[in-house]
Design an enzyme around this catalytic site. Structure first.
Site, PDB file in Angstrom:
ATOM      1  N   SER A   1      15.929  -7.805  50.371  1.00 53.96           N
ATOM      2  CA  SER A   1      15.238  -6.527  50.531  1.00 53.96           C
ATOM      3  C   SER A   1      16.062  -5.472  49.823  1.00 53.96           C
ATOM      4  O   SER A   1      17.267  -5.656  49.600  1.00 53.96           O
ATOM      5  CB  SER A   1      15.101  -6.177  52.015  1.00 53.96           C
ATOM      6  OG  SER A   1      14.765  -4.817  52.194  1.00 53.96           O
TER       7      SER A   1
ATOM      8  N   TYR B   1      18.883  -5.375  60.336  1.00 54.03           N
ATOM      9  CA  TYR B   1      18.108  -5.952  59.235  1.00 54.03           C
ATOM     10  C   TYR B   1      18.876  -5.829  57.926  1.00 54.03           C
ATOM     11  O   TYR B   1      19.004  -6.803  57.174  1.00 54.03           O
ATOM     12  CB  TYR B   1      16.768  -5.222  59.136  1.00 54.03           C
ATOM     13  CG  TYR B   1      15.883  -5.678  58.003  1.00 54.03           C
ATOM     14  CD1 TYR B   1      15.256  -6.921  58.036  1.00 54.03           C
ATOM     15  CD2 TYR B   1      15.650  -4.854  56.897  1.00 54.03           C
ATOM     16  CE1 TYR B   1      14.429  -7.336  56.998  1.00 54.03           C
ATOM     17  CE2 TYR B   1      14.830  -5.263  55.862  1.00 54.03           C
ATOM     18  CZ  TYR B   1      14.225  -6.500  55.912  1.00 54.03           C
ATOM     19  OH  TYR B   1      13.416  -6.904  54.881  1.00 54.03           O
TER      20      TYR B   1
END
Length: 260
Positions: free
Chosen positions: A137, A150
């Site tokens: 990401s 995350y």
């Protein structure tokens, strides 16, 4: 013999779209996620549906992955691509997030992903060929609001797979790490809040993000070219370059961005 691709997180988002585009290219697929019902719906909607294999997997519980891989390979005989797409996002400030949530996100996004990779790796080494794709990401390049666990898991993914690509080059095994930015997928729906419950909302950043079809098209072209990494998104991916060359400006701009 047809090439075989294993896709985790295949029941939604980027993983699902990878399945659709690879099936059109004629690959034989191994579809994995926790949701067996959605996997069956997906399988039946794909070209050459009877060729594809459903292998339910929960990345949070990876102890049996070596046996699962062994059984799967007894049917497919080989695996040419492993697309690691499964994972969970987050929507909570670090100070309010329980350590249990931190551990769960790391277990799924990092340990589950590398556990499957390590289970598949010996077969690729024996073949002297293979390509492993890790979906990280843009949060794997820098931290962001409400993403502490995350982001940490995606930073860990980068470190592991960059090391792997160096080590496995001698075995003719390629590695591509993808860093998607704002992509129109339902990832925010299942993102964990501070108490571990699903966020349950489609965030503005996802609603207005790059269409998932375009994202996957860019990804597959990068895989074909055996790129080591690929940034995918709209103008938000420019933040990576900005952070590298103009860090003070980067921090001023990123601080003003919406968390959702």
């Amino acid at each position: 013999m047809k090439q075989v691709a294993w896709i985790t997180g295949a029941s939604s988002g980027i993983g699902e779209e990878i399945c659709r585009q690879l099936a059109k290219k004629g690959l034989k697929l191994i579809l994995s996620s926790r949701n067996e019902e959605k996997l069956l719906e997906l399988k039946n909607s794909l070209p050459n549906a009877d060729e594809h294999l459903i292998v339910p997997l929960d990345l949070e519980h990876s102890d049996d992955f070596p046996e699962v891989v062994k059984q799967t390979l007894s049917e497919t005989k080989r695996i040419d691509f492993l697309y690691n797409c499964g994972g969970l996002s987050q929507r909570a400030e670090a100070s309010e997030t329980s350590l249990e949530v931190d551990r769960r996100i790391m277990e799924i996004n990092y340990f589950g992903t590398i556990a499957l990779t390590k289970a598949v790796l010996p077969y690729m080494q024996e073949q002297k060929s293979g390509h492993i794709i890790a979906i990280s990401s843009i949060a794997g390049k820098f931290g962001f609001y409400l993403r502490s666990a995350y982001s940490a898991s995606k930073h860990a993914i980068q470190g592991f797979f960059e090391s792997l690509l160096l080590e496995e080059a001698k075995n003719n095994i390629s590695v591509t790490i993808a860093f998607p930015g704002k992509i129109n997928t339902p990832i925010s729906m299942s993102a964990l809040g501070k108490d571990g419950k699903a966020h349950g909302e489609m965030d503005h950043n996802q609603k207005t993000g790059m269409p998932v079809e375009e994202c996957v098209s860019i990804l597959l072209k990068a895989v074909e070219k055996k790129k080591k990494e690929v940034l995918i998104g709209n103008k938000e991916i420019n933040a990576v370059t900005l952070k590298r060359f103009f860090p003070r400006l980067f921090w001023k701009i990123i601080a003003k961005q919406s968390a959702t």
